[in-house]
Design an enzyme around this catalytic site. Structure first.
Site, mmCIF file in Angstrom:
data_model
loop_
_atom_site.group_PDB
_atom_site.id
_atom_site.type_symbol
_atom_site.label_atom_id
_atom_site.label_comp_id
_atom_site.label_asym_id
_atom_site.label_seq_id
_atom_site.Cartn_x
_atom_site.Cartn_y
_atom_site.Cartn_z
ATOM 1 N N LYS A 22 7.931 -2.276 3.074
ATOM 2 C CA LYS A 22 7.288 -1.301 3.928
ATOM 3 C C LYS A 22 5.913 -0.967 1.736
ATOM 4 C CE LYS A 22 8.578 3.031 3.252
ATOM 5 N NZ LYS A 22 8.431 4.104 2.843
ATOM 6 N N ASN A 23 7.239 -0.652 1.087
ATOM 7 C CA ASN A 23 6.451 -0.122 0.024
ATOM 8 C C ASN A 23 5.778 -0.897 -1.233
ATOM 9 O OD1 ASN A 23 8.259 2.165 -0.170
ATOM 10 N ND2 ASN A 23 10.335 1.257 -1.471
ATOM 11 N N CYS A 115 9.596 12.168 2.241
ATOM 12 C CA CYS A 115 10.905 12.133 2.254
ATOM 13 C C CYS A 115 10.815 14.017 1.775
ATOM 14 C CB CYS A 115 11.720 11.677 1.495
ATOM 15 S SG CYS A 115 12.382 10.119 3.047
ATOM 16 N N ARG A 120 7.871 14.545 -6.895
ATOM 17 C CA ARG A 120 6.993 13.433 -6.884
ATOM 18 C C ARG A 120 6.010 13.902 -7.700
ATOM 19 N NH1 ARG A 120 8.916 8.919 -3.045
ATOM 20 N NH2 ARG A 120 9.088 10.402 -1.454
ATOM 21 N N ASP A 306 16.410 4.033 -4.328
ATOM 22 C CA ASP A 306 16.502 3.677 -3.028
ATOM 23 C C ASP A 306 17.404 2.858 -2.727
ATOM 24 O OD1 ASP A 306 13.969 4.726 -2.650
ATOM 25 O OD2 ASP A 306 12.333 3.260 -2.339
ATOM 26 N N ARG A 398 10.879 5.229 9.500
ATOM 27 C CA ARG A 398 9.800 4.760 8.086
ATOM 28 C C ARG A 398 9.485 3.591 7.791
ATOM 29 N NH1 ARG A 398 9.990 9.067 4.721
ATOM 30 N NH2 ARG A 398 7.818 8.182 3.709
#
Length: 419
Positions: A22-23, A115, A120, A306, A398
């Site tokens: 995903k990232n 999230c 961030r 993560d 997600r």
């Protein structure tokens, strides 16, 4: 809204294929804004964020179609606005800033959501783009950017920001002259984006290191590109083998990109090795206990933030006491109170969690606060005695492709239910 119900106590066994990252996929898909011709992306996971991204591309003038792991993106007249309705659930949406400015000279992007694990801030993105000639205003919750053709610049990041590095890679690919990024993020997902851009015609050197050079070109062309496997999903399944005393084979597992995580898992008493079938993960001996270990999250190649929540779930059942220090995000311990509800012994002090291993966890209703917290609660539920109900699993959707189906195929007693 769905929840997961898990009857714990089953040692997982079998083989599981790791989905596309995903990232890595999100910035690579958004980089299609830069292209003059269509592109085809393979190994794309079926996730909420991916679906949101394809809709966002359509709004921006890049019609995108998802079908069985493949996304095709067409070209068309570009629009400069990323509306709040689409970006409110996804932090990666700020990555449209660089490519929109590079192609259109303007961008109107709603402040991103995602999230609730920390601020961030996007200021690193904006200050770097300003050095390339962009100007920004904040109006009604939108970042408004304008520029002529972006110009190459020498940019030093105060912190190796992944999103900032990705945004600048895309912006600099079509900028006039050379851009130098110092203290750039080294994450494999950044490298994957650079590889894609190079295949499209970009001139990039040094990706994978902290110093990246990009010499701008006049145009980029579409191509077919296969996105890397998801190292965090792989790490989560490695942890699932360890916490349940199982024996798993991970297909398409990016083992080299998981060095810091696998080193810690091995220290805790796991055996992780490459085989012709894939990466095999199990405890040193069936029934052998997990051992305590200290963990500090760091930018790549350090231990990934993560994976912090997942390894905490394991350490809750390890012999001895462990210390986990979170250095990346300030609010990334919100899973702690939910693990405590299941019988874990965890105490917080600022950015540090002190974990004392217990003999067992007990199933309980728990609530997920973010994506990786969701994964940690699922892992805890797989190992716990009794029934665990994980609520608010939209976070999980997600970042994990059909995780309950993958776990069920490995023997887990898990089901998705409507709340």
């Amino acid at each position: 809204m769905d929840k997961l119900t898990i009857e714990g106590g089953v040692a997982l066994r079998g083989s599981v294929r790791i989905s596309g990252s995903k990232n890595a996929a999100l910035p690579i898909l958004l980089a299609s804004i830069l292209l003059d011709s269509p592109a085809r992306f393979e190994n794309i996971a079926d996730l909420r964020d991916i679906r949101t991204t394809t809709r966002l591309l359509g709004v921006l003038g890049r019609p995108a179609h998802f079908d069985d792991g493949v996304v095709t993106v067409e070209t068309g007249p570009l629009a400069p606005e990323a509306p709040y309705e689409l970006v409110k659930t996804m932090r990666a949406s700020v990555l449209v800033l660089g490519p929109l400015l590079a192609r259109l000279g303007e961008a109107r992007v709603a402040m991103p959501g995602g999230c609730a694990i920390g601020a961030r801030p996007v200021d690193l993105h904006l200050s770097a783009l300003e050095k390339m000639g962009a100007r920004f205003d904040l109006e009604d919750g939108y970042i408004i950017g304008r520029c002529g053709r972006l110009r190459g610049a020498h940019i030093h990041f105060d912190f190796p920001t992944v999103g900032g590095t990705e945004n600048l890679l895309m912006a600099a690919a079509l900028a006039e002259g050379e851009t130098v990024l110092e203290n750039a993020a080294r994450e494999p997902e950044v490298t994957d984006l650079a590889r894609f851009l190079i295949k499209c015609g970009a001139r990039i050197e040094g990706h994978g290191t902290s110093d990246i050079r990009i010499r701008g070109v006049d145009s980029l062309s579409g191509c077919t590109y296969r996105v890397m496997p998801d190292r965090i999903e792989a790490g989560t399944f490695l942890a699932a083998a360890g916490i349940t005393d199982g024996d798993l084979i991970l297909q398409d597992c990016p083992l080299e990109e998981l060095d810091a995580a696998t080193a810690k898992l091995i220290q805790m008493g796991m055996r992780i090795e490459s085989t012709p079938e894939g990466v095999r993960a199990r405890r040193e001996e069936p029934g052998s206990p997990l051992r305590a270990a200290d963990v500090t999250t760091r930018p790549y190649p350090g231990f990934p933030t993560d994976m912090q929540a997942q390894i905490m779930a394991m350490l809750c059942l390890a012999e001895g006491s462990s210390v986990i220090t979170e250095t990346i995000f300030e609010n990334r311990f919100m899973h702690v109170q939910e693990l405590v509800r299941m019988g874990a012994d965890v105490r917080l002090s600022g950015h540090t969690a002190m974990v004392r291993g217990v003999a067992r966890l007990t199933g309980a209703p728990v609530m997920a606060s973010d994506l990786r917290a969701s994964a940690s609660l699922v892992l805890a539920g797989l190992a716990a005695r009794g029934v665990t109900q994980v609520q608010r699993i939209y976070h999980l959707d997600r970042g994990y492709e059909h995780i309950e189906k993958k776990l069920e195929a490995l023997g887990a007693r898990i089901r998705r239910e409507a709340e």
